[in-house]
Design a protein around this motif. Sequence first.
Motif, PDB file in Angstrom:
ATOM      1  N   ASP A  12       0.845  -1.199   0.000  1.00 32.38           N
ATOM      2  CA  ASP A  12       0.000   0.000   0.000  1.00 32.38           C
ATOM      3  C   ASP A  12       0.874   1.238   0.000  1.00 32.38           C
ATOM      4  N   LEU A  13       0.487   2.234  -0.761  1.00 31.31           N
ATOM      5  CA  LEU A  13       1.240   3.476  -0.830  1.00 31.31           C
ATOM      6  C   LEU A  13       0.415   4.614  -0.246  1.00 31.31           C
ATOM      7  N   TRP A  14       1.113   5.594   0.286  1.00 32.65           N
ATOM      8  CA  TRP A  14       0.483   6.730   0.942  1.00 32.65           C
ATOM      9  C   TRP A  14       1.016   8.026   0.356  1.00 32.65           C
ATOM     10  N   VAL A  15       0.195   9.056   0.404  1.00 33.09           N
ATOM     11  CA  VAL A  15       0.619  10.395   0.000  1.00 33.09           C
ATOM     12  C   VAL A  15       0.285  11.356   1.132  1.00 33.09           C
ATOM     13  N   ILE A  16       0.980  12.465   1.159  1.00 35.66           N
ATOM     14  CA  ILE A  16       0.673  13.534   2.100  1.00 35.66           C
ATOM     15  C   ILE A  16       0.197  14.713   1.270  1.00 35.66           C
ATOM     16  N   GLU A  17      -0.979  15.201   1.609  1.00 37.36           N
ATOM     17  CA  GLU A  17      -1.563  16.312   0.864  1.00 37.36           C
ATOM     18  C   GLU A  17      -1.787  17.490   1.791  1.00 37.36           C
ATOM     19  N   GLY A  18      -1.681  18.661   1.223  1.00 43.76           N
ATOM     20  CA  GLY A  18      -1.980  19.886   1.952  1.00 43.76           C
ATOM     21  C   GLY A  18      -3.393  20.330   1.638  1.00 43.76           C
ATOM     22  N   VAL A  19      -4.095  20.799   2.643  1.00 49.95           N
ATOM     23  CA  VAL A  19      -5.467  21.287   2.478  1.00 49.95           C
ATOM     24  C   VAL A  19      -5.479  22.752   2.905  1.00 49.95           C
ATOM     25  N   ASP A  20      -5.999  23.588   2.044  1.00 50.91           N
ATOM     26  CA  ASP A  20      -6.088  25.028   2.322  1.00 50.91           C
ATOM     27  C   ASP A  20      -7.515  25.354   2.744  1.00 50.91           C
ATOM     28  N   ARG A  21      -7.702  25.834   3.954  1.00 50.42           N
ATOM     29  CA  ARG A  21      -9.051  26.147   4.443  1.00 50.42           C
ATOM     30  C   ARG A  21      -9.708  27.285   3.675  1.00 50.42           C
ATOM     31  N   MET A  22      -8.907  28.115   3.048  1.00 50.67           N
ATOM     32  CA  MET A  22      -9.456  29.246   2.299  1.00 50.67           C
ATOM     33  C   MET A  22      -9.977  28.818   0.921  1.00 50.67           C
ATOM     34  N   ASN A  23      -9.473  27.721   0.399  1.00 47.94           N
ATOM     35  CA  ASN A  23      -9.864  27.261  -0.931  1.00 47.94           C
ATOM     36  C   ASN A  23      -9.957  25.739  -0.907  1.00 47.94           C
ATOM     37  N   TRP A  24     -11.131  25.202  -0.615  1.00 47.69           N
ATOM     38  CA  TRP A  24     -11.315  23.764  -0.447  1.00 47.69           C
ATOM     39  C   TRP A  24     -11.020  22.976  -1.712  1.00 47.69           C
ATOM     40  N   GLY A  32       4.762  11.907  -1.898  1.00 47.71           N
ATOM     41  CA  GLY A  32       4.205  10.598  -2.155  1.00 47.71           C
ATOM     42  C   GLY A  32       4.232  10.238  -3.615  1.00 47.71           C
ATOM     43  N   PRO A  33       3.819   9.072  -3.977  1.00 46.52           N
ATOM     44  CA  PRO A  33       3.436   7.967  -3.102  1.00 46.52           C
ATOM     45  C   PRO A  33       4.664   7.305  -2.474  1.00 46.52           C
ATOM     46  N   MET A  34       4.474   6.783  -1.261  1.00 46.09           N
ATOM     47  CA  MET A  34       5.568   6.177  -0.512  1.00 46.09           C
ATOM     48  C   MET A  34       5.016   5.149   0.459  1.00 46.09           C
ATOM     49  N   PRO A  35       5.872   4.269   0.969  1.00 43.91           N
ATOM     50  CA  PRO A  35       5.409   3.289   1.965  1.00 43.91           C
ATOM     51  C   PRO A  35       4.911   3.989   3.229  1.00 43.91           C
ATOM     52  N   ARG A  36       4.101   3.276   3.992  1.00 44.92           N
ATOM     53  CA  ARG A  36       3.448   3.859   5.165  1.00 44.92           C
ATOM     54  C   ARG A  36       4.443   4.411   6.180  1.00 44.92           C
ATOM     55  N   GLU A  37       5.502   3.666   6.485  1.00 44.66           N
ATOM     56  CA  GLU A  37       6.468   4.120   7.492  1.00 44.66           C
ATOM     57  C   GLU A  37       7.141   5.415   7.053  1.00 44.66           C
ATOM     58  N   LYS A  58      -7.424  24.191  14.683  1.00 46.48           N
ATOM     59  CA  LYS A  58      -8.412  25.133  14.140  1.00 46.48           C
ATOM     60  C   LYS A  58      -7.816  26.499  13.795  1.00 46.48           C
ATOM     61  N   SER A  59      -6.618  26.826  14.316  1.00 51.81           N
ATOM     62  CA  SER A  59      -6.030  28.134  14.030  1.00 51.81           C
ATOM     63  C   SER A  59      -5.203  28.132  12.746  1.00 51.81           C
ATOM     64  N   ALA A  60      -4.936  26.952  12.179  1.00 55.49           N
ATOM     65  CA  ALA A  60      -4.119  26.870  10.972  1.00 55.49           C
ATOM     66  C   ALA A  60      -4.969  27.138   9.729  1.00 55.49           C
ATOM     67  N   LEU A  61      -4.441  27.940   8.816  1.00 60.98           N
ATOM     68  CA  LEU A  61      -5.152  28.177   7.561  1.00 60.98           C
ATOM     69  C   LEU A  61      -4.975  27.025   6.589  1.00 60.98           C
ATOM     70  N   SER A  62      -3.933  26.234   6.777  1.00 63.04           N
ATOM     71  CA  SER A  62      -3.732  25.043   5.959  1.00 63.04           C
ATOM     72  C   SER A  62      -3.219  23.933   6.864  1.00 63.04           C
ATOM     73  N   TYR A  63      -3.459  22.702   6.444  1.00 62.93           N
ATOM     74  CA  TYR A  63      -2.997  21.564   7.231  1.00 62.93           C
ATOM     75  C   TYR A  63      -2.683  20.405   6.311  1.00 62.93           C
ATOM     76  N   TYR A  64      -2.059  19.362   6.869  1.00 62.89           N
ATOM     77  CA  TYR A  64      -1.647  18.198   6.106  1.00 62.89           C
ATOM     78  C   TYR A  64      -2.479  16.988   6.479  1.00 62.89           C
ATOM     79  N   VAL A  65      -2.721  16.115   5.500  1.00 62.61           N
ATOM     80  CA  VAL A  65      -3.417  14.858   5.730  1.00 62.61           C
ATOM     81  C   VAL A  65      -2.664  13.753   5.014  1.00 62.61           C
ATOM     82  N   MET A  66      -2.712  12.552   5.607  1.00 66.94           N
ATOM     83  CA  MET A  66      -2.157  11.362   4.952  1.00 66.94           C
ATOM     84  C   MET A  66      -3.320  10.621   4.305  1.00 66.94           C
TER      85      MET A  66
END
Length: 70
Positions: A12-24, A32-37, A58-66
């Motif tokens: 299984d491969l994983w990516v890390i994405e950035g999410v901008d709260r100002m522009n969904w 990514g893509p990369m192994p889980r570890e 909640k104070s961050a305008l952007s955040y990261y998700v796996m």
Amino acid sequence: MSKKKKTGFPKDLWVIEGVDRMNWDDDFRVAGPMPREEAHAEYDRLTENGTTKTAQDKSALSYYVMRQVG
């Protein structure tokens, strides 16, 4: 009949994405893509071990998700 314990699959491969709260609509791939570890290590580096820039910060305008791919 015993149930087999679910474990992570090594291919299984994983990516890390950035999410901008100002522009969904404008998520961007950070790594990514990369192994889980490897993805966990990169996510921890980007979020200072999960203390900042997460969906719960909640104070961050952007955040990261796996996210899992494939």
